[in-house]
Scaffold this motif. Structure first.
Motif, mmCIF file in Angstrom:
data_model
loop_
_atom_site.group_PDB
_atom_site.id
_atom_site.type_symbol
_atom_site.label_atom_id
_atom_site.label_comp_id
_atom_site.label_asym_id
_atom_site.label_seq_id
_atom_site.Cartn_x
_atom_site.Cartn_y
_atom_site.Cartn_z
ATOM 1 N N ASN A 38 -12.578 -2.763 -4.530
ATOM 2 C CA ASN A 38 -13.693 -2.524 -5.463
ATOM 3 C C ASN A 38 -13.712 -1.084 -5.993
ATOM 4 O O ASN A 38 -14.753 -0.416 -6.015
ATOM 5 N N LEU A 39 -12.541 -0.632 -6.448
ATOM 6 C CA LEU A 39 -12.391 0.721 -6.981
ATOM 7 C C LEU A 39 -11.928 0.699 -8.445
ATOM 8 O O LEU A 39 -11.379 1.678 -8.942
ATOM 9 N N LEU A 40 -12.126 -0.447 -9.103
ATOM 10 C CA LEU A 40 -11.692 -0.631 -10.493
ATOM 11 C C LEU A 40 -10.173 -0.514 -10.630
ATOM 12 O O LEU A 40 -9.665 -0.082 -11.661
ATOM 13 N N ASP A 41 -9.470 -0.893 -9.569
ATOM 14 C CA ASP A 41 -8.006 -0.883 -9.580
ATOM 15 C C ASP A 41 -7.465 -2.209 -10.118
ATOM 16 O O ASP A 41 -8.203 -3.188 -10.273
ATOM 17 N N SER A 42 -6.168 -2.233 -10.376
ATOM 18 C CA SER A 42 -5.502 -3.440 -10.877
ATOM 19 C C SER A 42 -4.578 -4.027 -9.818
ATOM 20 O O SER A 42 -3.845 -3.295 -9.145
ATOM 21 N N TYR A 43 -4.621 -5.350 -9.704
ATOM 22 C CA TYR A 43 -3.772 -6.088 -8.776
ATOM 23 C C TYR A 43 -3.088 -7.219 -9.541
ATOM 24 O O TYR A 43 -3.498 -7.575 -10.653
ATOM 25 N N GLU A 44 -2.049 -7.767 -8.898
ATOM 26 C CA GLU A 44 -1.342 -8.878 -9.526
ATOM 27 C C GLU A 44 -0.827 -9.836 -8.469
ATOM 28 O O GLU A 44 -0.329 -9.418 -7.420
ATOM 29 N N ILE A 45 -1.011 -11.134 -8.760
ATOM 30 C CA ILE A 45 -0.346 -12.165 -7.960
ATOM 31 C C ILE A 45 0.897 -12.563 -8.737
ATOM 32 O O ILE A 45 0.797 -13.131 -9.837
ATOM 33 N N THR A 46 2.051 -12.245 -8.228
ATOM 34 C CA THR A 46 3.299 -12.450 -8.961
ATOM 35 C C THR A 46 3.721 -13.923 -8.960
ATOM 36 O O THR A 46 3.171 -14.745 -8.222
ATOM 37 N N LYS A 47 4.715 -14.231 -9.777
ATOM 38 C CA LYS A 47 5.257 -15.595 -9.801
ATOM 39 C C LYS A 47 5.832 -15.983 -8.448
ATOM 40 O O LYS A 47 5.832 -17.159 -8.076
ATOM 41 N N ALA A 48 6.323 -14.996 -7.722
ATOM 42 C CA ALA A 48 6.904 -15.242 -6.390
ATOM 43 C C ALA A 48 5.824 -15.380 -5.312
ATOM 44 O O ALA A 48 6.140 -15.648 -4.153
ATOM 45 N N GLY A 49 4.550 -15.193 -5.716
ATOM 46 C CA GLY A 49 3.464 -15.363 -4.754
ATOM 47 C C GLY A 49 3.147 -14.134 -3.929
ATOM 48 O O GLY A 49 2.538 -14.242 -2.863
ATOM 49 N N LYS A 50 3.525 -12.963 -4.414
ATOM 50 C CA LYS A 50 3.194 -11.728 -3.702
ATOM 51 C C LYS A 50 1.968 -11.068 -4.327
ATOM 52 O O LYS A 50 1.749 -11.167 -5.544
ATOM 53 N N LEU A 51 1.197 -10.386 -3.495
ATOM 54 C CA LEU A 51 0.059 -9.616 -3.984
ATOM 55 C C LEU A 51 0.488 -8.167 -4.132
ATOM 56 O O LEU A 51 0.970 -7.552 -3.176
ATOM 57 N N LYS A 52 0.319 -7.607 -5.328
ATOM 58 C CA LYS A 52 0.725 -6.230 -5.587
ATOM 59 C C LYS A 52 -0.438 -5.421 -6.146
ATOM 60 O O LYS A 52 -1.310 -5.955 -6.832
ATOM 61 N N ASP A 81 3.409 -3.566 -2.767
ATOM 62 C CA ASP A 81 3.021 -4.768 -2.028
ATOM 63 C C ASP A 81 1.766 -4.513 -1.202
ATOM 64 O O ASP A 81 1.583 -3.434 -0.644
ATOM 65 N N VAL A 82 0.893 -5.532 -1.161
ATOM 66 C CA VAL A 82 -0.318 -5.457 -0.355
ATOM 67 C C VAL A 82 -0.259 -6.564 0.700
ATOM 68 O O VAL A 82 -0.116 -7.745 0.369
ATOM 69 N N LYS A 83 -0.358 -6.205 1.950
ATOM 70 C CA LYS A 83 -0.279 -7.172 3.054
ATOM 71 C C LYS A 83 -1.668 -7.758 3.346
ATOM 72 O O LYS A 83 -2.194 -7.658 4.451
ATOM 73 N N HIS A 84 -2.243 -8.355 2.317
ATOM 74 C CA HIS A 84 -3.593 -8.921 2.480
ATOM 75 C C HIS A 84 -3.526 -10.205 3.302
ATOM 76 O O HIS A 84 -2.677 -11.062 3.083
ATOM 77 N N HIS A 85 -4.470 -10.331 4.213
ATOM 78 C CA HIS A 85 -4.523 -11.528 5.061
ATOM 79 C C HIS A 85 -5.924 -12.134 4.928
ATOM 80 O O HIS A 85 -6.913 -11.546 5.350
ATOM 81 N N ALA A 130 -7.681 -17.699 -3.760
ATOM 82 C CA ALA A 130 -6.290 -17.584 -3.311
ATOM 83 C C ALA A 130 -6.273 -17.226 -1.828
ATOM 84 O O ALA A 130 -7.031 -16.361 -1.387
ATOM 85 N N THR A 131 -5.419 -17.905 -1.071
ATOM 86 C CA THR A 131 -5.289 -17.642 0.362
ATOM 87 C C THR A 131 -3.946 -16.983 0.632
ATOM 88 O O THR A 131 -2.902 -17.464 0.180
ATOM 89 N N PHE A 132 -4.003 -15.865 1.369
ATOM 90 C CA PHE A 132 -2.791 -15.101 1.671
ATOM 91 C C PHE A 132 -2.576 -14.988 3.175
ATOM 92 O O PHE A 132 -3.528 -14.930 3.954
ATOM 93 N N THR A 133 -1.321 -14.961 3.565
ATOM 94 C CA THR A 133 -0.938 -14.644 4.935
ATOM 95 C C THR A 133 -0.024 -13.424 4.890
ATOM 96 O O THR A 133 1.116 -13.506 4.420
ATOM 97 N N LYS A 134 -0.577 -12.285 5.298
ATOM 98 C CA LYS A 134 0.153 -11.019 5.290
ATOM 99 C C LYS A 134 0.799 -10.710 3.937
ATOM 100 O O LYS A 134 1.967 -10.353 3.838
ATOM 101 N N GLY A 135 0.002 -10.917 2.891
ATOM 102 C CA GLY A 135 0.464 -10.568 1.542
ATOM 103 C C GLY A 135 1.223 -11.656 0.828
ATOM 104 O O GLY A 135 1.582 -11.494 -0.343
#
Length: 210
Positions: A38-52, A81-85, A130-135
Motif C-alpha cells: 500500500n505504497l502506491l507501487d506497481s506490481y505484475e503477475i507475469t504470464k509465467a505466474g510470477k509476482l514481480k 520477484d516477490v515471494k508472496h505467500h 490470486a493465490t500464491f505459494t512463495k511467489g
C-alpha cells in the motif's frame, strides 16, 4: 479510500462470457489492491505466474529551479520477484458505454431525465483473487462481476447534485437571515451606502468643475 498498490495481470484471467465480450484489453488494465505494501507501487503477475515488484532506487539531486530546491532522481530500477505467500485480491471498474466515460461525468447534473433514459451501457465492478505459494501463482478466481446501468449512476449523481444545490440555498438563506438581524451587519451596510453616496457626490463635484 486510503493507500493502495497497482497491479497488472499478464496471466490469462478467468472471465465470464459477458466479460469476454467487452472491448477491454485485460492485460493492459491497471487493477488496484490493498493486500501488498500500500505504497502506491506497481506490481505484475507475469504470464509465467510470477509476482514481480517494480523496484526503484532514488537519490536526492539539488536543483535550484525545482520547487524544493531539488528532487529525488531515479538512479536504478528493475522488476524484482516477490515471494508472496497467500492471497491477493485485486479489482477495477469498467464502463462499457458507447459514449465516452468521462463525458458522462462532465455535466451529469445538466442532463434532463429524458436524456438520462437514453444512455446505454453498464458500469462494471470486477474483482479477482490470486493465490500464491512463495511467489508462484496457484490460481486466479473471479470473485465479483457486478454490473449496473450507466444511467442509474448518472441519475444518482444528478439527484445528489440537485439535493446539494438545494441544501446550499437553504444555508445561504439562513446566513442572510441571520446577518439581517445583526446590528453589526446593518451598520456595515449603512456605512457602505453612506460612503458610496459620499464618493458619488465628490466625483460629481469634480466633474462639474471640469
Amino acid at each position: 479510500m486510503g493507500m493502495f498498490d497497482t497491479i497488472y495481470v499478464k496471466k490469462k484471467l478467468p472471465l465470464t462470457k459477458e466479460l469476454k465480450a467487452l472491448n477491454v484489453e485485460w492485460d493492459e488494465l491497471d487493477f488496484q489492491t490493498k493486500d501488498l505494501e500500500n505504497l502506491l507501487d506497481s506490481y505484475e503477475i507475469t504470464k509465467a505466474g510470477k509476482l514481480k515488484h517494480f523496484w526503484q532506487k532514488r537519490k536526492w539531486k539539488d536543483d535550484d529551479d525545482a520547487f524544493l530546491k531539488g528532487y529525488f532522481e531515479v538512479v536504478e530500477e528493475e522488476w524484482r520477484d516477490v515471494k508472496h505467500h497467500g492471497t491477493i485480491t485485486f479489482y477495477t471498474s469498467i464502463c462499457d458505454s458507447k459514449e465516452h466515460h468521462w463525458d458522462l461525468h462532465k455535466d451529469e447534473e445538466q442532463l434532463s431525465y429524458d436524456d438520462i433514459e437514453l444512455i446505454e451501457g453498464n458500469d462494471w465492478w470486477v474483482e479477482f483473487e490470486a493465490t500464491f505459494t512463495k511467489g508462484k501463482l496457484d490460481e486466479i478466481r473471479l470473485i465479483k462481476a457486478n454490473k449496473t446501468p450507466v444511467k442509474e449512476r448518472v441519475l444518482n449523481t444528478k439527484n445528489w447534485a440537485m439535493k446539494r444545490a438545494e441544501e446550499e440555498k437553504k444555508i445561504s438563506r439562513r446566513v442572510v437571515k441571520f446577518l439581517r438581524k445583526s446590528s453589526l451587519y446593518r451598520g456595515l451596510i449603512h456605512n457602505t451606502i453612506k460612503f458610496e453616496n459620499f464618493l458619488h457626490s465628490k466625483v460629481n463635484r469634480i466633474l462639474y468643475k471640469l
